[in-house]
Scaffold this motif. Structure first.
Motif, PDB file in Angstrom:
ATOM      1  N   VAL A 289      -4.184   3.005  -1.304  1.00 41.46           N
ATOM      2  CA  VAL A 289      -4.234   1.968  -0.208  1.00 41.46           C
ATOM      3  C   VAL A 289      -2.988   1.503   0.055  1.00 41.46           C
ATOM      4  O   VAL A 289      -2.324   1.107   1.018  1.00 41.46           O
ATOM      5  N   GLN A 290      -2.367   1.031  -1.112  1.00 40.35           N
ATOM      6  CA  GLN A 290      -0.995   0.359  -1.074  1.00 40.35           C
ATOM      7  C   GLN A 290       0.179   1.255  -0.628  1.00 40.35           C
ATOM      8  O   GLN A 290       0.858   0.786   0.386  1.00 40.35           O
ATOM      9  N   GLU A 291      -0.001   2.477  -0.985  1.00 42.26           N
ATOM     10  CA  GLU A 291       0.982   3.385  -0.332  1.00 42.26           C
ATOM     11  C   GLU A 291       0.667   3.693   1.092  1.00 42.26           C
ATOM     12  O   GLU A 291       1.510   3.901   1.793  1.00 42.26           O
ATOM     13  N   SER A 292      -0.529   3.682   1.593  1.00 44.23           N
ATOM     14  CA  SER A 292      -0.947   3.795   3.190  1.00 44.23           C
ATOM     15  C   SER A 292      -0.222   2.430   3.662  1.00 44.23           C
ATOM     16  O   SER A 292       0.399   2.503   4.737  1.00 44.23           O
ATOM     17  N   LEU A 293      -0.252   1.323   2.988  1.00 40.05           N
ATOM     18  CA  LEU A 293       0.214   0.211   3.761  1.00 40.05           C
ATOM     19  C   LEU A 293       1.667   0.120   3.784  1.00 40.05           C
ATOM     20  O   LEU A 293       2.378  -0.394   4.792  1.00 40.05           O
ATOM     21  N   LYS A 294       2.084   0.633   2.820  1.00 37.48           N
ATOM     22  CA  LYS A 294       3.654   0.624   2.683  1.00 37.48           C
ATOM     23  C   LYS A 294       4.097   1.592   3.814  1.00 37.48           C
ATOM     24  O   LYS A 294       5.026   1.339   4.875  1.00 37.48           O
ATOM     25  N   ARG A 295       3.657   2.641   4.047  1.00 40.59           N
ATOM     26  CA  ARG A 295       4.143   3.564   5.050  1.00 40.59           C
ATOM     27  C   ARG A 295       3.723   2.921   6.406  1.00 40.59           C
ATOM     28  O   ARG A 295       4.565   3.317   7.327  1.00 40.59           O
ATOM     29  N   ALA A 296       2.517   2.483   6.703  1.00 40.51           N
ATOM     30  CA  ALA A 296       2.097   1.933   7.914  1.00 40.51           C
ATOM     31  C   ALA A 296       3.275   0.644   8.262  1.00 40.51           C
ATOM     32  O   ALA A 296       3.495   0.538   9.596  1.00 40.51           O
TER      33      ALA A 296
END
Length: 86
Positions: A62-69
């Motif tokens: 989830v954190q990686e997704s947030l970073k990318r988004a």
């Protein structure tokens, strides 16, 4: 009036002080109960560790997704959400 709650103590006192053999039997039973309890707790700890690892992996995703988004660090997002909750 006072005969409740002491069943084991009363049984051990029949015929005077408990003998060494009966004491050892009670002690062994208690040790076995402790061993079973310890074993159960160890299994529970292992299960909780597994669940924690799974949740940690999910959180990282989830954190990686947030970073990318957002193009920024996910930690800032968490801090903002925490301050809104208080």
């Amino acid at each position: 009036a006072g005969g409740t709650g002491g069943g084991r103590a009363g049984a051990a006192q029949i015929g005077g002080p408990p003998g060494v053999q009966s004491y050892q039997v009670l002690l062994q039973e208690r040790e076995e109960q402790h061993r079973l309890h310890i074993s159960s707790l160890k299994k529970q700890i292992a299960q909780l560790k597994e669940a924690l690892q799974e949740r940690s992996q999910q959180l990282k995703g989830v954190q990686e997704s947030l970073k990318r988004a957002t193009g920024g660090p996910a930690e800032g997002e968490e801090a903002g959400a925490a301050s809104q909750g208080g």
